[in-house]
Scaffold this motif. Structure first.
Motif, PDB file in Angstrom:
ATOM      1  N   GLY A 228       0.780  -1.228   0.000  1.00  0.00           N
ATOM      2  CA  GLY A 228       0.000   0.000   0.000  1.00  0.00           C
ATOM      3  C   GLY A 228       0.808   1.272   0.000  1.00  0.00           C
ATOM      4  O   GLY A 228       0.245   2.371   0.030  1.00  0.00           O
ATOM      5  N   GLY A 229       2.119   1.164  -0.001  1.00  0.00           N
ATOM      6  CA  GLY A 229       2.952   2.359   0.018  1.00  0.00           C
ATOM      7  C   GLY A 229       2.955   3.047   1.377  1.00  0.00           C
ATOM      8  O   GLY A 229       2.659   2.445   2.403  1.00  0.00           O
ATOM      9  N   LEU A 230       3.271   4.333   1.343  1.00  0.00           N
ATOM     10  CA  LEU A 230       3.453   5.094   2.579  1.00  0.00           C
ATOM     11  C   LEU A 230       2.251   5.949   2.955  1.00  0.00           C
ATOM     12  O   LEU A 230       2.315   6.685   3.949  1.00  0.00           O
ATOM     13  N   THR A 231       1.168   5.867   2.210  1.00  0.00           N
ATOM     14  CA  THR A 231       0.045   6.788   2.434  1.00  0.00           C
ATOM     15  C   THR A 231      -0.521   6.670   3.841  1.00  0.00           C
ATOM     16  O   THR A 231      -0.638   7.664   4.562  1.00  0.00           O
ATOM     17  N   VAL A 232      -0.900   5.462   4.233  1.00  0.00           N
ATOM     18  CA  VAL A 232      -1.488   5.267   5.562  1.00  0.00           C
ATOM     19  C   VAL A 232      -0.443   5.515   6.642  1.00  0.00           C
ATOM     20  O   VAL A 232      -0.741   6.133   7.677  1.00  0.00           O
ATOM     21  N   LEU A 233       0.782   5.061   6.410  1.00  0.00           N
ATOM     22  CA  LEU A 233       1.832   5.237   7.414  1.00  0.00           C
ATOM     23  C   LEU A 233       2.103   6.710   7.685  1.00  0.00           C
ATOM     24  O   LEU A 233       2.264   7.125   8.835  1.00  0.00           O
ATOM     25  N   LYS A 234       2.150   7.520   6.629  1.00  0.00           N
ATOM     26  CA  LYS A 234       2.385   8.957   6.825  1.00  0.00           C
ATOM     27  C   LYS A 234       1.261   9.592   7.630  1.00  0.00           C
ATOM     28  O   LYS A 234       1.513  10.448   8.489  1.00  0.00           O
ATOM     29  N   ALA A 235       0.029   9.193   7.357  1.00  0.00           N
ATOM     30  CA  ALA A 235      -1.100   9.732   8.127  1.00  0.00           C
ATOM     31  C   ALA A 235      -0.980   9.355   9.603  1.00  0.00           C
ATOM     32  O   ALA A 235      -1.246  10.179  10.488  1.00  0.00           O
ATOM     33  N   GLN A 236      -0.551   8.127   9.879  1.00  0.00           N
ATOM     34  CA  GLN A 236      -0.403   7.683  11.260  1.00  0.00           C
ATOM     35  C   GLN A 236       0.746   8.404  11.958  1.00  0.00           C
ATOM     36  O   GLN A 236       0.660   8.715  13.149  1.00  0.00           O
ATOM     37  N   VAL A 237       1.816   8.664  11.243  1.00  0.00           N
ATOM     38  CA  VAL A 237       2.947   9.401  11.819  1.00  0.00           C
ATOM     39  C   VAL A 237       2.513  10.816  12.199  1.00  0.00           C
ATOM     40  O   VAL A 237       2.811  11.307  13.295  1.00  0.00           O
ATOM     41  N   ILE A 238       1.799  11.480  11.300  1.00  0.00           N
ATOM     42  CA  ILE A 238       1.340  12.848  11.574  1.00  0.00           C
ATOM     43  C   ILE A 238       0.423  12.860  12.791  1.00  0.00           C
ATOM     44  O   ILE A 238       0.563  13.701  13.688  1.00  0.00           O
ATOM     45  N   GLY A 239      -0.519  11.917  12.840  1.00  0.00           N
ATOM     46  CA  GLY A 239      -1.416  11.853  13.990  1.00  0.00           C
ATOM     47  C   GLY A 239      -0.695  11.577  15.285  1.00  0.00           C
ATOM     48  O   GLY A 239      -0.988  12.193  16.318  1.00  0.00           O
ATOM     49  N   SER A 240       0.283  10.664  15.260  1.00  0.00           N
ATOM     50  CA  SER A 240       1.034  10.331  16.471  1.00  0.00           C
ATOM     51  C   SER A 240       1.837  11.523  16.980  1.00  0.00           C
ATOM     52  O   SER A 240       1.890  11.785  18.184  1.00  0.00           O
ATOM     53  N   VAL A 241       2.462  12.242  16.052  1.00  0.00           N
ATOM     54  CA  VAL A 241       3.257  13.406  16.458  1.00  0.00           C
ATOM     55  C   VAL A 241       2.361  14.470  17.085  1.00  0.00           C
ATOM     56  O   VAL A 241       2.686  15.041  18.138  1.00  0.00           O
ATOM     57  N   ILE A 242       1.220  14.742  16.472  1.00  0.00           N
ATOM     58  CA  ILE A 242       0.311  15.761  16.999  1.00  0.00           C
ATOM     59  C   ILE A 242      -0.183  15.382  18.393  1.00  0.00           C
ATOM     60  O   ILE A 242      -0.164  16.204  19.326  1.00  0.00           O
ATOM     61  N   VAL A 243      -0.637  14.145  18.549  1.00  0.00           N
ATOM     62  CA  VAL A 243      -1.153  13.705  19.852  1.00  0.00           C
ATOM     63  C   VAL A 243      -0.057  13.715  20.910  1.00  0.00           C
ATOM     64  O   VAL A 243      -0.264  14.157  22.056  1.00  0.00           O
ATOM     65  N   THR A 244       1.148  13.233  20.547  1.00  0.00           N
ATOM     66  CA  THR A 244       2.253  13.173  21.511  1.00  0.00           C
ATOM     67  C   THR A 244       2.657  14.566  21.979  1.00  0.00           C
ATOM     68  O   THR A 244       2.817  14.817  23.182  1.00  0.00           O
ATOM     69  N   VAL A 245       2.845  15.479  21.043  1.00  0.00           N
ATOM     70  CA  VAL A 245       3.274  16.836  21.398  1.00  0.00           C
ATOM     71  C   VAL A 245       2.198  17.552  22.217  1.00  0.00           C
ATOM     72  O   VAL A 245       2.503  18.187  23.247  1.00  0.00           O
ATOM     73  N   ALA A 246       0.942  17.437  21.795  1.00  0.00           N
ATOM     74  CA  ALA A 246      -0.136  18.115  22.523  1.00  0.00           C
ATOM     75  C   ALA A 246      -0.290  17.554  23.934  1.00  0.00           C
ATOM     76  O   ALA A 246      -0.429  18.314  24.907  1.00  0.00           O
ATOM     77  N   THR A 247      -0.246  16.239  24.050  1.00  0.00           N
ATOM     78  CA  THR A 247      -0.391  15.617  25.371  1.00  0.00           C
ATOM     79  C   THR A 247       0.762  15.982  26.287  1.00  0.00           C
ATOM     80  O   THR A 247       0.571  16.312  27.467  1.00  0.00           O
ATOM     81  N   PHE A 248       1.984  15.931  25.762  1.00  0.00           N
ATOM     82  CA  PHE A 248       3.156  16.265  26.566  1.00  0.00           C
ATOM     83  C   PHE A 248       3.100  17.718  27.033  1.00  0.00           C
ATOM     84  O   PHE A 248       3.379  18.014  28.203  1.00  0.00           O
ATOM     85  N   ALA A 249       2.734  18.626  26.142  1.00  0.00           N
ATOM     86  CA  ALA A 249       2.687  20.045  26.499  1.00  0.00           C
ATOM     87  C   ALA A 249       1.650  20.310  27.590  1.00  0.00           C
ATOM     88  O   ALA A 249       1.927  21.002  28.578  1.00  0.00           O
TER      89      ALA A 249
END
Length: 229
Positions: A136-157
């Motif tokens: 399936g390529g990187l399409t789904v993986l990139k979406a998951q990476v973006i979501g993980s980064v947003i949730v991690t940074v927001a939660t940590f802050a």
């Protein structure tokens, strides 16, 4: 959720938890030469956390694979935090943090390309999710990476802001007396370990009773071991 999806979710969840429990048990034994029950139990939890995101879209083989990785990751995470001298006595960050992120990313790796959006009566598989390992390529993986980064940074802050506010109010740390007795006794008035009989102080029998410096007249805790038939 459709009935087929419910069965798949239940099966994948069980498989991932079992795989993680086994890999954490084996990997911990490789490191310490001991069969560690605590690592094994945290391994089960790590598998459950990791499979939460992708449980509907992965195959049983994918569930076993990502759960197995989670079981090793939780052991590595616990060891890493200890090396960094970060206090996490129950392994909450490796289980829910590291393995949660891994599970979120694993959707982009293990989505098997058969299942799309679920519904109340039937699934809509016209646009199935397909991960990297299934072509399936990187399409789904990139979406998951973006979501993980947003949730991690927001939660940590937000968490850091709350903890600094609590610290500024002077109530972040328990009292010296509470540390000596342990929070189970100090906060709840009962021991968390029923195999011990609690005396007026709360320290395992035979331990040194030297008064730590700086605690003034804080009573020293003792424990005595209950005789079992």
């Amino acid at each position: 959720m459709d009935f087929e999806g419910i069965g798949r979710v239940a099966a994948n969840t069980t498989l991932a938890a079992c795989a993680a429990g086994l890999t954490s048990l084996i990997y911990a034994f490789i490191l310490s030469k001991k069969w560690d029950v605590s690592f094994t139990v945290n391994g089960f939890l790590a598998g459950l956390v990791a499979i939460t995101c992708p449980c509907y879209w992965v195959s049983p083989v994918g569930a076993i694979a990502l759960g197995g990785v989670a079981g090793i990751l939780v052991v590595v995470g616990v060891e890493l935090l200890e090396r960094l001298r970060i206090d996490d006595p129950i392994g909450a960050v490796p289980v829910h943090g590291f393995c949660g992120i891994w599970g979120t990313l694993s959707l982009g790796l293990f989505a098997c390309g058969k299942y799309g959006v679920t519904g109340p009566a039937a699934a809509d598989n016209s646009a199935p999710l397909t991960g990297l390992f299934y072509g399936g390529g990187l399409t789904v993986l990139k979406a998951q990476v973006i979501g993980s980064v947003i949730v991690t940074v927001a939660t940590f802050a937000v968490a850091m802001a709350v903890m600094y506010a609590v610290k500024a109010m002077g109530v972040l740390r328990v009292s010296a007396e509470g540390e000596m007795y342990g929070l189970d006794l100090h906060e709840h008035g009962i021991s968390a370990y029923p195999e011990y009989v609690i005396s007026s102080t709360a320290r395992p029998s035979g331990m040194m009773s030297e008064q730590p410096s700086g605690l003034g007249n804080v009573p020293v805790a003792r424990l005595s071991v209950r005789e079992t038939p």
